[in-house]
Design an enzyme around this catalytic site. Structure first.
Site: not given
Ligand code: CO
Length: 216
Positions: A48, A50, A52, A104, A107
């Protein structure tokens, strides 16, 4: 944020780069000399976007060890020419040994897909996740806790993306010519840093439904 803060934020990235270079050279004066020659990563990561979930950092790997593709909600969409090009290059040229789809918990893409909100262009991307929901609707509808439902959809989405990966001609062709290649599904927990192996790994087309199998 005023314009001073904006430039500071921007300059901080370049300053950070110089600090990182110095630290790397201190560890190993040949760090960049070695890496500049070529790359030979044994792993393709589909994760992803993302911020993090940085592939190298959470697997404690170094530059040169993981070939990375990231998009919203770690999707393997069979018409995505960007992803298909990455998979093709990774399997036929880099000859990676493992492809990992890593989702994750918490999300944003998954949670957006669970809602009925209209976000704009991204609605069309999230449609792919809604399709995963429809495939597993009975199980997901039975989970009354919204967080629990989101966590389960994160897992089911990863599993479906591993299946999508197994249906690509690049992956099946690798298996057909007996290249060692395994595909896997993981979920990263942003709350504690732990990766869970969903144990849906595949190393041949045995479990690919007949309709998706290619005769090479
Ligand atoms: Co995500």
């Amino acid at each position: 944020m005023n314009s001073d803060e904006l430039s500071k934020l921007y300059q901080g990235l370049l300053d950070g780069n110089r600090i990182w270079v110095e630290a790397k050279l201190k560890e190993n004066p040949d760090f960049f000399k070695d890496l500049a020659l070529s790359q030979d990563p044994p792993v393709l990561w589909i994760g992803c976007s993302d911020s993090r979930v940085p592939a190298n950092e959470i697997t404690n790997t170094k530059p040169g060890q993981v070939f990375v593709h990231r998009n919203i909600a770690n999707m393997v969409v069979h018409t995505d020419i960007n992803l298909l090009s990455v998979i093709d290059y990774a399997t036929s040229v880099l000859r990676v040994k493992h492809i990992i789809v890593c989702g994750h918990y918490n999300c944003g893409g998954i949670n957006a897909a669970l809602s009925n909100t209209h976000f704009g262009l991204i609605d069309n991307w999230l449609r792919n996740i809604k399709d995963v929901y429809r495939l597993h609707q009975a199980e997901l509808d039975a989970i009354t806790d919204p967080e629990g439902r989101s966590r389960r959809l994160v897992e089911l989405n990863v599993i479906e993306q591993v299946h999508n990966l197994s249906k690509t001609s690049a992956v099946q062709n690798s298996w057909d010519i007996n290249k060692p290649l395994m595909i896997h599904g993981w979920v990263y927990d942003v709350g504690n840093g732990i990766i869970k192996d969903l144990k849906v790994s595949m190393k041949n087309n045995k479990d690919v439904p007949d309709i998706y199998k290619f005769n090479f």
